[in-house]
Design a protein around this motif. Sequence first.
Motif, PDB file in Angstrom:
ATOM      1  N   GLY A  32       1.014  -1.252   0.292  1.00 25.98           N
ATOM      2  CA  GLY A  32      -0.168   0.164  -0.335  1.00 25.98           C
ATOM      3  C   GLY A  32       0.897   1.460  -0.102  1.00 25.98           C
ATOM      4  N   HIS A  34       2.408   4.441  -1.363  1.00 23.75           N
ATOM      5  CA  HIS A  34       2.455   4.993  -2.377  1.00 23.75           C
ATOM      6  C   HIS A  34       3.840   5.501  -2.887  1.00 23.75           C
ATOM      7  CE1 HIS A  34      -0.124   7.942  -5.194  1.00 23.75           C
ATOM      8  NE2 HIS A  34       0.117   7.510  -5.402  1.00 23.75           N
ATOM      9  N   ALA A  50       5.974  -3.029  -7.889  1.00 23.67           N
ATOM     10  CA  ALA A  50       4.141  -3.322  -7.307  1.00 23.67           C
ATOM     11  C   ALA A  50       4.276  -4.429  -7.474  1.00 23.67           C
ATOM     12  CB  ALA A  50       3.928  -2.788  -8.722  1.00 23.67           C
ATOM     13  N   CYS A  54       3.062  -1.911  -2.992  1.00 25.62           N
ATOM     14  CA  CYS A  54       2.973  -0.778  -3.573  1.00 25.62           C
ATOM     15  C   CYS A  54       2.396  -0.165  -4.477  1.00 25.62           C
ATOM     16  CB  CYS A  54       4.713  -0.547  -3.765  1.00 25.62           C
ATOM     17  SG  CYS A  54       5.715  -0.797  -2.432  1.00 25.62           S
ATOM     18  N   ARG A  55       1.658   0.744  -4.391  1.00 22.53           N
ATOM     19  CA  ARG A  55       0.886   1.037  -5.388  1.00 22.53           C
ATOM     20  C   ARG A  55       1.892   2.163  -5.837  1.00 22.53           C
ATOM     21  NH1 ARG A  55      -2.957   5.324  -3.666  1.00 22.53           N
ATOM     22  NH2 ARG A  55      -1.773   5.509  -1.744  1.00 22.53           N
ATOM     23  N   THR A  57       3.253   5.454  -9.370  1.00 21.12           N
ATOM     24  CA  THR A  57       3.150   5.931 -10.311  1.00 21.12           C
ATOM     25  C   THR A  57       4.691   6.283 -10.775  1.00 21.12           C
ATOM     26  OG1 THR A  57       1.401   7.322  -9.182  1.00 21.12           O
ATOM     27  CG2 THR A  57       2.556   8.234 -11.101  1.00 21.12           C
ATOM     28  N   MET A  80      -0.046  -0.896 -12.674  1.00 25.85           N
ATOM     29  CA  MET A  80       0.928   0.276 -11.606  1.00 25.85           C
ATOM     30  C   MET A  80       0.223   2.086 -12.577  1.00 25.85           C
ATOM     31  SD  MET A  80       4.502  -0.225 -13.066  1.00 25.85           S
ATOM     32  CE  MET A  80       4.989  -1.036 -15.021  1.00 25.85           C
TER      33      MET A  80
END
Length: 201
Positions: A32, A34, A50, A54-55, A57, A80
């Motif tokens: 979780g 970010h 990912a 993890c989230r 970007t 992602m």
Amino acid sequence: MDWNERFSGEEFHFGEAPAAFVRDHLGGLGAGAHVLTIAEGEGRNAVWLARQGCRVTAIEPTGTGREKAMALAARHGVTMEWRQESLESYGWPSNGFDVVLGCFFQFADPRLRAEILAGMARTTMPGGTVFLHGFSTRQLGNGSGGPRSEPNLWTPDRLLPAFPGWQVVRAEDYDAVLDEGPGHSGPAALVDVIVRKPGQP
């Protein structure tokens, strides 16, 4: 340098595995978290993050990099957010991410590097962490990758002033042997900087 051309073809220029720095220092972020990863290339670090839950970007301007990253993510069954844009145009939202990662973004001259580091600092949440990994100025003596322009290379002292008042978790200039595809292969001089932003998340 045409990075679209460099990332074309089937072979991953820097390999499919994450950088050893990423594996060694970002493996315990927890599901979780970010994470923003910049200049992500063909997706090796983003996909691995990912896979850890993890989230993610990722920012990367090249279309060929995006295609390979999406294919790598699909093979590993992860998703992602991928932003195909340059770091010069990215908006760096304030307090947007728990973790910000920058590996080998050494196309950036000192002026652009300062802008990128300022953006990384701004977009990190209070209590969050910035992870930086790249080639040292001593890398000019090696043939394992990186620019041939000394101003684009790093020392901890070139990076740390962008983070005044932050906790310095790691600031090292050291030697290692890289095995990261044809782009990073052989003895290398590296810099790691890990800094934590003041405040509570």
